[in-house]
Design a protein around this motif. Structure first.
Motif, mmCIF file in Angstrom:
data_model
loop_
_atom_site.group_PDB
_atom_site.id
_atom_site.type_symbol
_atom_site.label_atom_id
_atom_site.label_comp_id
_atom_site.label_asym_id
_atom_site.label_seq_id
_atom_site.Cartn_x
_atom_site.Cartn_y
_atom_site.Cartn_z
ATOM 1 N N LYS A 45 0.824 -1.217 0.000
ATOM 2 C CA LYS A 45 0.000 0.000 0.000
ATOM 3 C C LYS A 45 0.862 1.272 0.000
ATOM 4 O O LYS A 45 0.668 2.164 -0.840
ATOM 5 N N SER A 46 1.786 1.370 0.951
ATOM 6 C CA SER A 46 2.605 2.585 1.076
ATOM 7 C C SER A 46 3.547 2.734 -0.118
ATOM 8 O O SER A 46 3.813 3.853 -0.575
ATOM 9 N N THR A 49 1.640 4.271 -2.905
ATOM 10 C CA THR A 49 1.475 5.705 -2.665
ATOM 11 C C THR A 49 2.723 6.472 -3.101
ATOM 12 O O THR A 49 2.640 7.506 -3.776
ATOM 13 N N LYS A 50 3.887 5.979 -2.722
ATOM 14 C CA LYS A 50 5.152 6.642 -3.075
ATOM 15 C C LYS A 50 5.373 6.659 -4.582
ATOM 16 O O LYS A 50 5.890 7.636 -5.139
ATOM 17 N N PHE A 86 -1.012 12.398 5.986
ATOM 18 C CA PHE A 86 -0.295 11.279 6.589
ATOM 19 C C PHE A 86 -0.945 10.802 7.887
ATOM 20 O O PHE A 86 -1.866 11.422 8.421
ATOM 21 N N GLN A 87 -0.425 9.689 8.389
ATOM 22 C CA GLN A 87 -0.954 9.068 9.599
ATOM 23 C C GLN A 87 -0.824 9.978 10.821
ATOM 24 O O GLN A 87 -1.759 10.143 11.577
ATOM 25 N N ASP A 164 -3.141 8.496 3.790
ATOM 26 C CA ASP A 164 -2.243 7.385 4.099
ATOM 27 C C ASP A 164 -2.366 7.024 5.579
ATOM 28 O O ASP A 164 -1.658 7.552 6.422
ATOM 29 N N GLU A 165 -3.294 6.104 5.883
ATOM 30 C CA GLU A 165 -3.568 5.691 7.274
ATOM 31 C C GLU A 165 -3.871 6.914 8.143
ATOM 32 O O GLU A 165 -3.517 6.961 9.321
#
Length: 277
Positions: A45-46, A49-50, A86-87, A164-165
């Motif tokens: 997932k991350s 995103t990147k 962001f988280q 993102d979370e």
């Protein structure tokens, strides 16, 4: 429906790894869509995103943003169309006051000060934080901090917002407030929302859910289709939705409809059954 992001046969392996983090992934994301991408830690997932935001470069495959394939020459232009929440909002704060923090992205774009102040005020009003603009961000509650982080993203007027979370550190009430706000802003600002999460409960406002496992898309469908997988979601490291678990227990004693019911729908069914007793 018009595509806003188109990913074709994307591959990426971290330099120190033997296994692909993203493995021949193809995905289209549409304008004004709320897409949730779910999967356990390490599912990709991350990394995805990147790759979308150009923070890392794919080994092969292509990503097109708003019809333009990302490359070294146009990556900065593509990034202006994407905002990431962001988280932990503390990691995004750089200003001494709320308004300074929201202005940071606009300063980087070289926006004239007079216009910048108007955009900051507009963004803070959207998230109902205008009365806090002179406050130190660190003095705010978790939910308020996340709303300021959202304002900082909205001020740059992106077409795409990646979460993102971004609600995982909030309590249930704070999470609901932020998700409802994002839903409202998606409709009012014609935004595309990409929500990255490991928590299936955070996907209820989605129009579509993609399940990632080992860098591959293993499921792609509307929420009710994904929720109806029930306990099978555990195969991908995801929890079964709470209402699915509850229906499994109640279904042994009560006559409930087949298929997934949201929390509100389940409450209504239980009230109907109770009133008929």
């Amino acid at each position: 429906m018009e595509k806003i992001i188109s990913i074709k046969d994307l591959n990426y392996t971290y330099p120190d790894s033997q296994n692909a983090a993203i493995d021949h992934l193809t995905l289209d994301i549409y304008k004004n869509e709320w897409l949730s991408i779910v999967g356990k830690n390490g599912s990709g997932k991350s990394t995805l995103t990147k790759l979308i935001d150009g923070l890392i470069e794919a080994d092969s495959g292509t990503i097109a943003v708003d019809g333009q394939v990302i490359n070294e020459k146009n990556i900065w232009n593509a990034r202006t169309k994407i905002g990431i929440i962001f988280q932990n909002p503390d990691h995004q704060f750089v200003g001494a006051t709320v308004e300074d923090d929201v202005a940071f992205g606009l300063e980087n774009q070289g926006m004239p000060r007079e216009q910048m102040l108007k955009e900051v005020d507009h963004a803070l009003k959207l998230v109902k934080m205008a009365d806090f603009k002179k406050r130190d961000p660190q003095s705010l509650s978790g939910g308020q901090k996340q709303r300021v982080a959202i304002a900082g993203v909205l001020a740059t007027r992106p077409q795409i917002v990646i979460m993102d979370e971004s609600t995982s550190m909030l309590d249930p009430d704070g999470r609901k407030t932020v998700l409802d706000l994002i839903q409202q802003l998606r409709k009012e600002q014609d935004l595309t929302i990409i929500s990255i999460t490991h928590d299936i409960e955070e996907t209820e406002l989605s129009q579509r859910i993609v399940v990632l496992n080992s860098g591959k898309i293993v499921k792609d469908g509307k929420p009710d289709v994904i929720y109806n997988l029930g306990a099978d979601l555990q195969e991908y490291g995801l929890d079964e939705p709470f209402t699915s678990k509850l229906m499994s227990v109640l279904g042994k004693q009560l006559k409930l409809p087949d298929g997934y019911l949201s929390e509100g729908e389940l409450k209504n069914q239980l009230w109907k059954l109770h009133s008929n007793m």
